[in-house]
Design a protein around this motif. Structure first.
Motif, mmCIF file in Angstrom:
data_model
loop_
_atom_site.group_PDB
_atom_site.id
_atom_site.type_symbol
_atom_site.label_atom_id
_atom_site.label_comp_id
_atom_site.label_asym_id
_atom_site.label_seq_id
_atom_site.Cartn_x
_atom_site.Cartn_y
_atom_site.Cartn_z
ATOM 1 N N TRP A 137 84.152 -81.758 97.578
ATOM 2 C CA TRP A 137 82.772 -82.180 97.994
ATOM 3 C C TRP A 137 81.817 -81.237 98.315
ATOM 4 C CZ3 TRP A 137 87.259 -82.812 101.293
ATOM 5 C CH2 TRP A 137 87.703 -84.028 101.136
ATOM 6 N N ARG A 138 82.021 -80.255 98.099
ATOM 7 C CA ARG A 138 81.144 -79.063 98.377
ATOM 8 C C ARG A 138 80.187 -78.771 97.159
ATOM 9 N NH1 ARG A 138 81.441 -73.451 98.667
ATOM 10 N NH2 ARG A 138 84.049 -73.563 98.094
ATOM 11 N N GLU A 139 78.875 -78.724 97.471
ATOM 12 C CA GLU A 139 78.037 -78.297 96.345
ATOM 13 C C GLU A 139 77.376 -76.955 96.824
ATOM 14 O OE1 GLU A 139 75.364 -81.736 96.125
ATOM 15 O OE2 GLU A 139 77.096 -83.089 95.040
ATOM 16 N N TRP A 140 77.369 -76.492 98.147
ATOM 17 C CA TRP A 140 76.861 -75.309 98.432
ATOM 18 C C TRP A 140 77.770 -74.048 98.111
ATOM 19 C CZ3 TRP A 140 80.214 -74.428 102.742
ATOM 20 C CH2 TRP A 140 80.596 -75.484 103.294
ATOM 21 N N GLY A 168 68.628 -76.134 97.815
ATOM 22 C CA GLY A 168 69.943 -75.775 97.193
ATOM 23 C C GLY A 168 70.128 -74.203 97.512
ATOM 24 N N ASP A 185 70.701 -79.218 100.251
ATOM 25 C CA ASP A 185 69.498 -79.626 99.215
ATOM 26 C C ASP A 185 68.093 -79.947 99.850
ATOM 27 O OD1 ASP A 185 71.460 -80.242 97.218
ATOM 28 O OD2 ASP A 185 71.804 -82.337 98.101
ATOM 29 N N ASN A 229 75.770 -80.426 102.436
ATOM 30 C CA ASN A 229 75.269 -80.875 101.069
ATOM 31 C C ASN A 229 73.728 -81.189 101.431
ATOM 32 O OD1 ASN A 229 77.666 -80.139 99.789
ATOM 33 N ND2 ASN A 229 78.127 -82.176 99.177
#
Length: 133
Positions: A130-133, A86, A82, A78
């Motif tokens: 947990w993944r934001e990608w 992103g 970022d 992440n």
């Protein structure tokens, strides 16, 4: 050992550079170097180095320990994402990273299907929390 996605990405960058140098690829069609700049590859490899170092202790680990390692690699990715506004990991890259994590765990004795089922998750939901990608 599972092949790191960065290995494939580097190979694609090199192949494209060869095609450009040979004049067999129109420069307007080239995209690999822009998609996978060296700083992204280095940062991603650093995260995967840490992940791989932690894998050796997982064969006898409980669910919480395995999920802690997965959380750590996902959160670190992440941060890499970022740092690249992103946009570091698009759909294909996300699938490659998730597949790599899954395969690397399995190669170190973790039954990912059973692990995720015990947590009420589908196999491919391992990183979702947990993944934001």
């Amino acid at each position: 050992m599972a092949e790191r996605p960065t290995t494939s990405w580097r190979r694609g960058v090199a192949e494209e550079a060869e095609e450009l140098a040979a004049g067999t690829l129109d420069p307007d069609s080239a995209c690999m170097a822009a998609l996978f700049p060296e700083e992204l590859l280095v940062a991603t490899d650093a995260v995967l180095d840490t992940f791989e170092a932690e894998l050796t202790a997982l064969a006898e680990a409980d669910d919480a320990q395995v999920f802690a390692v997965v959380e750590g690699v996902v959160l670190a990715l992440n941060v890499v994402n970022d740092a690249h506004d992103g946009c570091a990991f698009e759909t294909d890259e996300r699938e490659a990273l998730c597949g790599y994590i899954d395969q690397a765990l399995a190669e170190h004795g973790v039954d990912v299907v059973t692990l995720t089922a015990r947590q009420g998750l589908g196999r491919y939901q391992l990183t979702d929390k947990w993944r934001e990608w």
